[in-house]
Design a protein around this motif. Sequence first.
Motif, PDB file in Angstrom:
ATOM      1  N   ASP A  39     126.995 111.550  41.155  1.00  0.00           N
ATOM      2  CA  ASP A  39     127.684 110.563  41.986  1.00  0.00           C
ATOM      3  C   ASP A  39     128.877 111.184  42.702  1.00  0.00           C
ATOM      4  OD1 ASP A  39     125.991 108.500  41.299  1.00  0.00           O
ATOM      5  OD2 ASP A  39     127.178 107.904  39.571  1.00  0.00           O
ATOM      6  N   ARG A  40     129.492 112.182  42.084  1.00  0.00           N
ATOM      7  CA  ARG A  40     130.706 112.799  42.618  1.00  0.00           C
ATOM      8  C   ARG A  40     130.484 114.286  42.856  1.00  0.00           C
ATOM      9  NH1 ARG A  40     134.859 111.906  38.154  1.00  0.00           N
ATOM     10  NH2 ARG A  40     133.021 112.380  36.909  1.00  0.00           N
ATOM     11  N   GLY A  41     131.416 114.871  43.596  1.00  0.00           N
ATOM     12  CA  GLY A  41     131.351 116.304  43.861  1.00  0.00           C
ATOM     13  C   GLY A  41     132.101 117.091  42.801  1.00  0.00           C
ATOM     14  N   LEU A  42     132.659 118.229  43.223  1.00  0.00           N
ATOM     15  CA  LEU A  42     133.417 119.120  42.337  1.00  0.00           C
ATOM     16  C   LEU A  42     132.575 119.589  41.153  1.00  0.00           C
ATOM     17  CD1 LEU A  42     136.860 117.253  42.261  1.00  0.00           C
ATOM     18  CD2 LEU A  42     136.185 119.163  43.720  1.00  0.00           C
ATOM     19  N   TYR A  48     112.496 105.188  48.868  1.00  0.00           N
ATOM     20  CA  TYR A  48     111.734 104.171  48.138  1.00  0.00           C
ATOM     21  C   TYR A  48     112.645 102.967  47.886  1.00  0.00           C
ATOM     22  CZ  TYR A  48     108.453 102.294  44.688  1.00  0.00           C
ATOM     23  OH  TYR A  48     107.565 101.510  44.003  1.00  0.00           O
ATOM     24  N   ASN A  49     112.283 101.815  48.400  1.00  0.00           N
ATOM     25  CA  ASN A  49     113.075 100.582  48.284  1.00  0.00           C
ATOM     26  C   ASN A  49     114.431 100.672  48.990  1.00  0.00           C
ATOM     27  OD1 ASN A  49     111.053  99.417  46.778  1.00  0.00           O
ATOM     28  ND2 ASN A  49     111.981  99.923  44.815  1.00  0.00           N
ATOM     29  N   LYS A  50     114.651 101.742  49.755  1.00  0.00           N
ATOM     30  CA  LYS A  50     115.896 101.918  50.517  1.00  0.00           C
ATOM     31  C   LYS A  50     117.148 101.789  49.638  1.00  0.00           C
ATOM     32  CE  LYS A  50     113.450 102.064  54.320  1.00  0.00           C
ATOM     33  NZ  LYS A  50     113.247 103.316  55.058  1.00  0.00           N
ATOM     34  N   SER A  51     117.064 102.233  48.407  1.00  0.00           N
ATOM     35  CA  SER A  51     118.188 102.066  47.488  1.00  0.00           C
ATOM     36  C   SER A  51     118.344 103.292  46.592  1.00  0.00           C
ATOM     37  CB  SER A  51     118.003 100.811  46.627  1.00  0.00           C
ATOM     38  OG  SER A  51     116.828 100.927  45.840  1.00  0.00           O
ATOM     39  N   TRP A  52     119.400 103.282  45.787  1.00  0.00           N
ATOM     40  CA  TRP A  52     119.667 104.342  44.826  1.00  0.00           C
ATOM     41  C   TRP A  52     120.355 103.728  43.624  1.00  0.00           C
ATOM     42  CZ3 TRP A  52     124.783 105.646  43.478  1.00  0.00           C
ATOM     43  CH2 TRP A  52     125.764 104.996  44.229  1.00  0.00           C
ATOM     44  N   ILE A  53     120.521 104.513  42.584  1.00  0.00           N
ATOM     45  CA  ILE A  53     121.184 104.026  41.384  1.00  0.00           C
ATOM     46  C   ILE A  53     122.145 105.098  40.869  1.00  0.00           C
ATOM     47  CG2 ILE A  53     119.427 104.859  39.754  1.00  0.00           C
ATOM     48  CD1 ILE A  53     119.839 102.212  38.224  1.00  0.00           C
ATOM     49  N   SER A  54     123.267 104.670  40.321  1.00  0.00           N
ATOM     50  CA  SER A  54     124.256 105.609  39.809  1.00  0.00           C
ATOM     51  C   SER A  54     123.684 106.392  38.639  1.00  0.00           C
ATOM     52  CB  SER A  54     125.509 104.839  39.357  1.00  0.00           C
ATOM     53  OG  SER A  54     126.384 105.688  38.636  1.00  0.00           O
ATOM     54  N   ASN A  55     124.132 107.642  38.491  1.00  0.00           N
ATOM     55  CA  ASN A  55     123.639 108.442  37.358  1.00  0.00           C
ATOM     56  C   ASN A  55     124.439 108.183  36.087  1.00  0.00           C
ATOM     57  OD1 ASN A  55     126.064 109.790  37.834  1.00  0.00           O
ATOM     58  ND2 ASN A  55     125.161 111.822  37.647  1.00  0.00           N
ATOM     59  N   GLU A  62     103.562 110.951  53.508  1.00  0.00           N
ATOM     60  CA  GLU A  62     102.959 110.539  52.240  1.00  0.00           C
ATOM     61  C   GLU A  62     103.970 110.495  51.094  1.00  0.00           C
ATOM     62  OE1 GLU A  62      99.774 113.179  51.422  1.00  0.00           O
ATOM     63  OE2 GLU A  62      98.766 112.852  53.341  1.00  0.00           O
ATOM     64  N   CYS A  63     105.199 110.941  51.352  1.00  0.00           N
ATOM     65  CA  CYS A  63     106.183 111.074  50.271  1.00  0.00           C
ATOM     66  C   CYS A  63     107.354 110.124  50.481  1.00  0.00           C
ATOM     67  CB  CYS A  63     106.705 112.508  50.197  1.00  0.00           C
ATOM     68  SG  CYS A  63     105.421 113.707  49.832  1.00  0.00           S
ATOM     69  N   VAL A  64     107.792 109.529  49.387  1.00  0.00           N
ATOM     70  CA  VAL A  64     108.995 108.706  49.390  1.00  0.00           C
ATOM     71  C   VAL A  64     109.908 109.214  48.282  1.00  0.00           C
ATOM     72  CG1 VAL A  64     107.968 106.643  50.392  1.00  0.00           C
ATOM     73  CG2 VAL A  64     107.870 106.993  47.918  1.00  0.00           C
ATOM     74  N   PHE A  65     111.204 108.965  48.444  1.00  0.00           N
ATOM     75  CA  PHE A  65     112.186 109.485  47.501  1.00  0.00           C
ATOM     76  C   PHE A  65     113.004 108.351  46.906  1.00  0.00           C
ATOM     77  CE2 PHE A  65     111.148 113.081  50.099  1.00  0.00           C
ATOM     78  CZ  PHE A  65     111.305 114.190  49.275  1.00  0.00           C
ATOM     79  N   PHE A  66     113.417 108.576  45.673  1.00  0.00           N
ATOM     80  CA  PHE A  66     114.374 107.679  45.030  1.00  0.00           C
ATOM     81  C   PHE A  66     115.460 108.536  44.404  1.00  0.00           C
ATOM     82  CE2 PHE A  66     116.230 105.149  41.667  1.00  0.00           C
ATOM     83  CZ  PHE A  66     116.399 103.915  42.283  1.00  0.00           C
ATOM     84  N   ALA A  67     116.721 108.216  44.708  1.00  0.00           N
ATOM     85  CA  ALA A  67     117.841 109.040  44.253  1.00  0.00           C
ATOM     86  C   ALA A  67     118.540 108.393  43.068  1.00  0.00           C
ATOM     87  CB  ALA A  67     118.834 109.252  45.391  1.00  0.00           C
ATOM     88  N   ILE A  68     118.714 109.178  42.005  1.00  0.00           N
ATOM     89  CA  ILE A  68     119.608 108.812  40.911  1.00  0.00           C
ATOM     90  C   ILE A  68     120.881 109.636  41.128  1.00  0.00           C
ATOM     91  CG2 ILE A  68     119.957 108.829  38.418  1.00  0.00           C
ATOM     92  CD1 ILE A  68     116.983 108.481  38.065  1.00  0.00           C
ATOM     93  N   GLY A  69     121.915 108.985  41.660  1.00  0.00           N
ATOM     94  CA  GLY A  69     123.140 109.688  42.036  1.00  0.00           C
ATOM     95  C   GLY A  69     123.423 109.518  43.523  1.00  0.00           C
ATOM     96  N   LYS A  70     124.660 109.190  43.863  1.00  0.00           N
ATOM     97  CA  LYS A  70     125.035 108.894  45.241  1.00  0.00           C
ATOM     98  C   LYS A  70     124.881 110.100  46.159  1.00  0.00           C
ATOM     99  CE  LYS A  70     128.680 106.690  47.959  1.00  0.00           C
ATOM    100  NZ  LYS A  70     128.580 107.607  49.092  1.00  0.00           N
ATOM    101  N   LYS A  71     125.182 111.293  45.663  1.00  0.00           N
ATOM    102  CA  LYS A  71     125.080 112.494  46.494  1.00  0.00           C
ATOM    103  C   LYS A  71     123.642 112.708  46.967  1.00  0.00           C
ATOM    104  CE  LYS A  71     129.375 113.850  46.361  1.00  0.00           C
ATOM    105  NZ  LYS A  71     130.218 113.912  47.572  1.00  0.00           N
TER     106      LYS A  71
END
Length: 290
Positions: A86-89, A135-142, A114-123
């Motif tokens: 979610d954060r840098g550094l 995928y679902n145009k969304s993400w979730i915090s890690n 053919e590929c869709v992505f889902f992100a766990i983490g804002k970065k």
Amino acid sequence: MSNPKEIKRRILSIESVIKTTEAMKMVSIVKLRKIKDQLTQAKVYLDYIETVFLDLVFTEYENILNNNQYFAEKGKIKLFIVFTSDRGLCGSFNSLIFEKINHFFQKKEYLHNECVFFAIGKKGFDFLCNKYNMYNKSWISNNLSNQKIQYLGSEFILDFLRKKISSIYLIYNHLKKSLFQEVIIEKFLPITDKNFKRKRSEILYILEPSQKKILNILIPKFLDAKLLKIFLESTMSEHTSRMISMHKATENAYNIKQDLMLNYNKERQTTITKEILEIISGLESLSKKK
């Protein structure tokens, strides 16, 4: 040469940076110890459930392969779950994953539709949403608990069983050594013999009520345990990378502070010498007038 007051201000600023980086380093160390304990427990559980699962599956592998929906790949849409922070550094933790994704899909541009992505983490979401289909145009915090990551996994498994997606891949950082990370692209569903890293134990089980019903209970538990282990590995890699980055930042800040202290002392000596010379020259001029 800089003004001594300006150098003093910069020294105070560097000291505050040192306090911040040291605090972040200690926080990462505490979190890392906690994640290591959880990962050890998750690995032990996964090893046991994988052994039982192997023995049950490969007794009638061909029959299960043709009849069990967890082993069948239908459709074209492939889901890639990307584990980032979610954060840098945290050093090269996120950039390694982004480089791997770009390198992989540059070679296989025909897979983009053919590929869709889902992100766990804002970065990960910030990187992917501008270049790839989400995928679902969304993400979730890690920052997830073990229960939440298992619930998230069950939702993806349901989408696979409902044939919304044909396969699921996991992209994450695996910590091979304390200073070396490797980006892994691992197939999660459908299940193949490549999902297993150990050999079956050749134990004959007495199954009640039936192999099919037991597998329908055991497979989701196996997949949940696998997803949890990978999530913990990614989190441990993140905290390790952040700890190392903060340690290096602290060392660099100390070096800058030492250089500034040397410059400050030189400037002070120069100023004092100049003032002494002015006093002496003033005394000499007064003595000449007398």
